[in-house]
Design a protein around this motif. Sequence first.
Motif, PDB file in Angstrom:
ATOM      1  N   ARG A 141      -1.145  11.852   2.564  1.00  0.00           N
ATOM      2  CA  ARG A 141      -1.020  13.004   1.669  1.00  0.00           C
ATOM      3  C   ARG A 141       0.450  13.294   1.360  1.00  0.00           C
ATOM      4  O   ARG A 141       0.828  13.523   0.215  1.00  0.00           O
ATOM      5  N   LEU A 142       1.278  13.247   2.370  1.00  0.00           N
ATOM      6  CA  LEU A 142       2.702  13.519   2.191  1.00  0.00           C
ATOM      7  C   LEU A 142       3.325  12.524   1.212  1.00  0.00           C
ATOM      8  O   LEU A 142       4.031  12.907   0.278  1.00  0.00           O
ATOM      9  N   VAL A 143       3.051  11.237   1.415  1.00  0.00           N
ATOM     10  CA  VAL A 143       3.598  10.195   0.539  1.00  0.00           C
ATOM     11  C   VAL A 143       3.080  10.386  -0.886  1.00  0.00           C
ATOM     12  O   VAL A 143       3.842  10.322  -1.856  1.00  0.00           O
ATOM     13  N   PHE A 144       1.784  10.648  -1.017  1.00  0.00           N
ATOM     14  CA  PHE A 144       1.190  10.833  -2.344  1.00  0.00           C
ATOM     15  C   PHE A 144       1.826  12.025  -3.073  1.00  0.00           C
ATOM     16  O   PHE A 144       2.187  11.932  -4.241  1.00  0.00           O
ATOM     17  N   GLN A 152       9.142  11.531  -6.925  1.00  0.00           N
ATOM     18  CA  GLN A 152      10.099  10.665  -6.246  1.00  0.00           C
ATOM     19  C   GLN A 152       9.670   9.203  -6.366  1.00  0.00           C
ATOM     20  O   GLN A 152       8.484   8.886  -6.408  1.00  0.00           O
ATOM     21  N   SER A 153      10.644   8.326  -6.389  1.00  0.00           N
ATOM     22  CA  SER A 153      10.366   6.891  -6.458  1.00  0.00           C
ATOM     23  C   SER A 153       9.924   6.390  -5.085  1.00  0.00           C
ATOM     24  O   SER A 153      10.140   7.062  -4.059  1.00  0.00           O
ATOM     25  N   HIS A 154       9.340   5.210  -5.076  1.00  0.00           N
ATOM     26  CA  HIS A 154       8.924   4.609  -3.803  1.00  0.00           C
ATOM     27  C   HIS A 154      10.137   4.436  -2.889  1.00  0.00           C
ATOM     28  O   HIS A 154      10.036   4.652  -1.679  1.00  0.00           O
ATOM     29  N   ARG A 155      11.251   4.056  -3.466  1.00  0.00           N
ATOM     30  CA  ARG A 155      12.476   3.838  -2.679  1.00  0.00           C
ATOM     31  C   ARG A 155      12.935   5.150  -2.026  1.00  0.00           C
ATOM     32  O   ARG A 155      13.289   5.182  -0.851  1.00  0.00           O
ATOM     33  N   GLN A 156      12.911   6.247  -2.796  1.00  0.00           N
ATOM     34  CA  GLN A 156      13.335   7.539  -2.256  1.00  0.00           C
ATOM     35  C   GLN A 156      12.410   7.980  -1.118  1.00  0.00           C
ATOM     36  O   GLN A 156      12.873   8.462  -0.082  1.00  0.00           O
ATOM     37  N   ALA A 158      10.510   6.065   0.767  1.00  0.00           N
ATOM     38  CA  ALA A 158      10.701   5.165   1.908  1.00  0.00           C
ATOM     39  C   ALA A 158      11.937   5.570   2.710  1.00  0.00           C
ATOM     40  O   ALA A 158      11.902   5.599   3.947  1.00  0.00           O
ATOM     41  N   ALA A 159      13.032   5.907   2.012  1.00  0.00           N
ATOM     42  CA  ALA A 159      14.259   6.294   2.696  1.00  0.00           C
ATOM     43  C   ALA A 159      14.076   7.601   3.469  1.00  0.00           C
ATOM     44  O   ALA A 159      14.501   7.709   4.630  1.00  0.00           O
ATOM     45  N   GLN A 160      13.438   8.576   2.850  1.00  0.00           N
ATOM     46  CA  GLN A 160      13.260   9.872   3.505  1.00  0.00           C
ATOM     47  C   GLN A 160      12.339   9.806   4.719  1.00  0.00           C
ATOM     48  O   GLN A 160      12.567  10.477   5.723  1.00  0.00           O
ATOM     49  N   LEU A 161      11.286   9.000   4.621  1.00  0.00           N
ATOM     50  CA  LEU A 161      10.305   8.937   5.709  1.00  0.00           C
ATOM     51  C   LEU A 161      10.527   7.753   6.645  1.00  0.00           C
ATOM     52  O   LEU A 161       9.726   7.524   7.548  1.00  0.00           O
ATOM     53  N   LYS A 166       6.839  -1.145   0.761  1.00  0.00           N
ATOM     54  CA  LYS A 166       5.464  -1.674   0.755  1.00  0.00           C
ATOM     55  C   LYS A 166       4.509  -0.701   1.440  1.00  0.00           C
ATOM     56  O   LYS A 166       3.373  -0.523   1.002  1.00  0.00           O
ATOM     57  N   THR A 167       4.961  -0.067   2.513  1.00  0.00           N
ATOM     58  CA  THR A 167       4.120   0.913   3.199  1.00  0.00           C
ATOM     59  C   THR A 167       3.877   2.117   2.296  1.00  0.00           C
ATOM     60  O   THR A 167       2.758   2.625   2.222  1.00  0.00           O
ATOM     61  N   VAL A 168       4.921   2.543   1.587  1.00  0.00           N
ATOM     62  CA  VAL A 168       4.771   3.648   0.635  1.00  0.00           C
ATOM     63  C   VAL A 168       3.746   3.269  -0.428  1.00  0.00           C
ATOM     64  O   VAL A 168       2.842   4.050  -0.751  1.00  0.00           O
ATOM     65  N   GLU A 169       3.863   2.063  -0.983  1.00  0.00           N
ATOM     66  CA  GLU A 169       2.901   1.589  -1.991  1.00  0.00           C
ATOM     67  C   GLU A 169       1.488   1.569  -1.410  1.00  0.00           C
ATOM     68  O   GLU A 169       0.527   1.943  -2.088  1.00  0.00           O
ATOM     69  N   TRP A 170       1.358   1.144  -0.161  1.00  0.00           N
ATOM     70  CA  TRP A 170       0.045   1.073   0.479  1.00  0.00           C
ATOM     71  C   TRP A 170      -0.565   2.470   0.601  1.00  0.00           C
ATOM     72  O   TRP A 170      -1.739   2.664   0.294  1.00  0.00           O
ATOM     73  N   TYR A 171       0.247   3.439   1.052  1.00  0.00           N
ATOM     74  CA  TYR A 171      -0.248   4.819   1.180  1.00  0.00           C
ATOM     75  C   TYR A 171      -0.692   5.371  -0.179  1.00  0.00           C
ATOM     76  O   TYR A 171      -1.733   6.016  -0.290  1.00  0.00           O
ATOM     77  N   ILE A 172       0.106   5.139  -1.205  1.00  0.00           N
ATOM     78  CA  ILE A 172      -0.239   5.649  -2.536  1.00  0.00           C
ATOM     79  C   ILE A 172      -1.515   4.982  -3.043  1.00  0.00           C
ATOM     80  O   ILE A 172      -2.403   5.642  -3.583  1.00  0.00           O
ATOM     81  N   GLY A 173      -1.623   3.679  -2.846  1.00  0.00           N
ATOM     82  CA  GLY A 173      -2.840   2.967  -3.247  1.00  0.00           C
ATOM     83  C   GLY A 173      -4.064   3.491  -2.505  1.00  0.00           C
ATOM     84  O   GLY A 173      -5.128   3.689  -3.098  1.00  0.00           O
ATOM     85  N   LYS A 174      -3.901   3.732  -1.207  1.00  0.00           N
ATOM     86  CA  LYS A 174      -5.003   4.267  -0.395  1.00  0.00           C
ATOM     87  C   LYS A 174      -5.403   5.653  -0.910  1.00  0.00           C
ATOM     88  O   LYS A 174      -6.598   5.955  -1.041  1.00  0.00           O
ATOM     89  N   ALA A 175      -4.427   6.474  -1.228  1.00  0.00           N
ATOM     90  CA  ALA A 175      -4.708   7.832  -1.725  1.00  0.00           C
ATOM     91  C   ALA A 175      -5.430   7.771  -3.063  1.00  0.00           C
ATOM     92  O   ALA A 175      -6.420   8.489  -3.280  1.00  0.00           O
ATOM     93  N   ILE A 176      -4.973   6.932  -3.956  1.00  0.00           N
ATOM     94  CA  ILE A 176      -5.595   6.826  -5.279  1.00  0.00           C
ATOM     95  C   ILE A 176      -7.039   6.352  -5.159  1.00  0.00           C
ATOM     96  O   ILE A 176      -7.930   6.901  -5.810  1.00  0.00           O
TER      97      ILE A 176
END
Length: 190
Positions: A141-144, A152-156, A158-161, A166-176
């Motif tokens: 939820r946080l990433v989404f 925020q971009s995937h890069r931003q 990823a840096a903050q968390l 790729k993990t950020v992309e995975w979380y967003i894909g899972k959320a969608i």
Amino acid sequence: MNAKINRLSDEELILLLKKGSNTAFTEIYDRYWQKLFTAAANKLHDLEEAEDIVQQLFVSIWIRREELDIHSNVRSYLAVAVKYRVLKHLNARAKYRHFSDVTANTVLAELVDDSTQQWLEFYEVSERLRFLITALPEKCRLVFEMSRTDGQSHRQIAAQLQLSEKTVEWYIGKAIKFLKKGLKGFFLDL
């Protein structure tokens, strides 16, 4: 029936759709989905967002099928509906990312919103979407939200968390996927 349905005019399909015909809805979807998706993708430059907008349009049509009132031909109606949704999306994107898309704002200023029904449907879907987002696992939820709400971009993210992109992309894909499944069930319940 399937062999005959693809020979029907758009107007005939709309009449069947108003009576609740899944087959007529599927035929309209098959006829226009790709063209609408391409138009949305060309404006948004984001395939996922374009797909979401077109899917939302068809969901709205299914929900409003009984009172659907198309004054032009179906192709024009759908093209204008997608254009309107794309422009609303561009405006929201500009607001969240704090930059001005002059073209989107100019066209939006020219549009007249005469549809209370669309607002009510939007509100109902928004409430369902908020509920589904809160049901996501915390990190997902946080990433989404960082991606879709904060822009925020995937890069931003990823840096903050301290995650990989790729993990950020995975979380967003899972959320969608979760949200699409939840919304699909929601629309079937209506």
